[in-house]
Write a protein that holds these residues in place. Structure first.
Motif, mmCIF file in Angstrom:
data_model
loop_
_atom_site.group_PDB
_atom_site.id
_atom_site.type_symbol
_atom_site.label_atom_id
_atom_site.label_comp_id
_atom_site.label_asym_id
_atom_site.label_seq_id
_atom_site.Cartn_x
_atom_site.Cartn_y
_atom_site.Cartn_z
ATOM 1 N N UNK A 186 42.509 71.766 67.048
ATOM 2 C CA UNK A 186 43.641 72.687 66.925
ATOM 3 C C UNK A 186 43.477 73.863 67.882
ATOM 4 N N UNK A 187 42.255 74.414 67.978
ATOM 5 C CA UNK A 187 42.005 75.533 68.880
ATOM 6 C C UNK A 187 42.235 75.129 70.330
ATOM 7 N N UNK A 188 41.794 73.931 70.687
ATOM 8 C CA UNK A 188 41.960 73.456 72.064
ATOM 9 C C UNK A 188 43.435 73.237 72.394
ATOM 10 N N UNK A 189 44.170 72.638 71.468
ATOM 11 C CA UNK A 189 45.607 72.411 71.683
ATOM 12 C C UNK A 189 46.340 73.738 71.809
ATOM 13 N N UNK A 190 45.985 74.708 70.964
ATOM 14 C CA UNK A 190 46.622 76.026 71.041
ATOM 15 C C UNK A 190 46.381 76.660 72.404
ATOM 16 N N UNK A 191 45.166 76.533 72.917
ATOM 17 C CA UNK A 191 44.840 77.111 74.216
ATOM 18 C C UNK A 191 45.651 76.447 75.320
ATOM 19 N N UNK A 192 45.687 75.120 75.330
ATOM 20 C CA UNK A 192 46.408 74.389 76.375
ATOM 21 C C UNK A 192 47.901 74.712 76.336
ATOM 22 N N UNK A 242 39.150 86.502 71.602
ATOM 23 C CA UNK A 242 38.511 85.887 70.440
ATOM 24 C C UNK A 242 37.442 86.800 69.847
ATOM 25 N N UNK A 243 36.827 87.643 70.683
ATOM 26 C CA UNK A 243 35.814 88.581 70.176
ATOM 27 C C UNK A 243 36.420 89.527 69.153
ATOM 28 N N UNK A 303 35.162 79.044 67.698
ATOM 29 C CA UNK A 303 35.280 77.750 68.386
ATOM 30 C C UNK A 303 36.174 77.884 69.611
ATOM 31 N N UNK A 304 37.282 78.611 69.448
ATOM 32 C CA UNK A 304 38.212 78.829 70.559
ATOM 33 C C UNK A 304 37.526 79.559 71.710
ATOM 34 N N UNK A 305 36.713 80.565 71.363
ATOM 35 C CA UNK A 305 36.038 81.346 72.386
ATOM 36 C C UNK A 305 35.157 80.506 73.284
ATOM 37 N N UNK A 306 34.639 79.405 72.746
ATOM 38 C CA UNK A 306 33.798 78.497 73.540
ATOM 39 C C UNK A 306 34.649 77.481 74.293
ATOM 40 N N UNK A 307 35.598 76.868 73.595
ATOM 41 C CA UNK A 307 36.373 75.773 74.182
ATOM 42 C C UNK A 307 37.394 76.245 75.214
#
Length: 306
Positions: free
Chosen positions: A216-222, A254-255, A278-282
């Motif tokens: 979900x975090x990756x999809x949100x970022x993309x 994200x911080x 998780x988002x901060x890394x991906x």
């Protein structure tokens, strides 16, 4: 909402010294660095980019929370993770967006302006969005919404370091210029160290966290990166400004979200910190790939013209 079967088998994140003490320090250094690069005129610069700023801020404040809510409902996230995702979506753009925008040949001046304005607006929008998420997913437990004391905490976390940096720049521009680079380097070093320590402490649960919130975090970022570029271009915003908007919208602070989630005075929830962590890394992967692709495309267009 059902309980996430993956998260049910994973321990909550530990509220260690790394996350409860050094993470806020890292955030403070990051926001101080932003303030050292700002002047009062930067807030007025939005008048020079009215269309780009209006589209970018509209996407940041309205579109992204709605998009995130749709993803949360689609993937049926566990309530605490759902609130964490909404907290992330409500977070302003991170200063890292400036770096990606620079690499992609975007309008970094617009990035700085948008980051400054978003950081100010976040003092109001973040508590409202998170309070609504808590009310919808967790029956309003521990809502930070409009409680004056907690709103003051968000104000202090977001704006005080920025204001200090701006005062330094106004009174001693040469000192601000000398401090700018060391502060940026220090913020990266402290942040990377804190993340490394936190990941090490949570090494037994990293895979579970990725399974619970990674997709979900990756999809949100993309999608955020894509919307941030496509929407301004559809509004006939120049490419450089659209690139700036893309990274400003797609690379969240994200911080800040993790700090608010873990702070005992605010949400005090290790589970809500999982999505932004998780988002901060991906997020570095899609943002880095997009910056590289945009940079290559710009180089090719320059070669064609010459």
């Amino acid at each position: 909402m059902r309980t996430c079967p993956v998260l049910a088998n994973v321990r909550p994140m530990n509220s260690s010294t790394a996350t409860t003490v050094f993470l806020p320090i890292a955030l403070g250094v990051i926001m101080l660095g932003l303030g050292l690069s700002l002047t009062v005129g930067d807030f007025g610069r939005v008048l020079a980019y009215p269309r780009a700023a209006a589209v970018a801020l509209g996407c940041q404040i309205l579109v992204l929370p709605a998009l995130c809510l749709g993803l949360v409902l689609l993937f049926d996230l566990e309530p605490a993770l759902a609130v964490g995702m909404m907290l992330l979506a409500a977070s302003p753009g991170g200063t890292t967006a400036n770096l990606f925008s620079h690499l992609a040949r975007g309008d970094v001046a617009l990035n700085i302006t948008l980051t400054a304005i978003n950081s100010v607006l976040a003092v109001v929008t973040m508590p409202v969005i998170v309070n609504l998420a808590l009310d919808g997913f967790m029956k309003g437990e521990d809502a930070i919404g409009l409680q004056p004391a907690k709103l003051l905490q968000v104000f202090a976390i977001v704006l005080v370091p920025v204001a200090v940096g701006m005062v330094v720049r106004r009174r001693n521009p040469e000192l601000a210029d000398r401090l700018n680079r060391p502060v940026r380097i220090a913020s990266v070093v402290v942040l990377v160290t804190v993340i490394a320590v936190a990941v090490y402490q949570e090494r037994a649960n990293v895979l579970g966290y990725l399974q619970a919130a990674g997709l979900v975090a990756l999809i949100l970022c993309v999608l955020s990166l894509a919307i941030g570029y496509v929407a301004p271009r559809a509004a006939r915003v120049p490419r450089g400004q659209a690139v700036a908007a893309s990274f400003e919208i797609g690379v969240h602070n994200s911080t800040l979200a993790i700090t608010i989630a873990l702070s005992p005075a605010l949400l005090n929830s290790t589970e809500m910190a999982i999505p932004p962590a998780v988002y901060g890394i991906l997020s570095f992967l899609p943002a880095g790939l997009l910056a590289y692709a945009m940079s290559r495309r710009q180089d090719e267009q320059v070669e064609i013209r010459t």
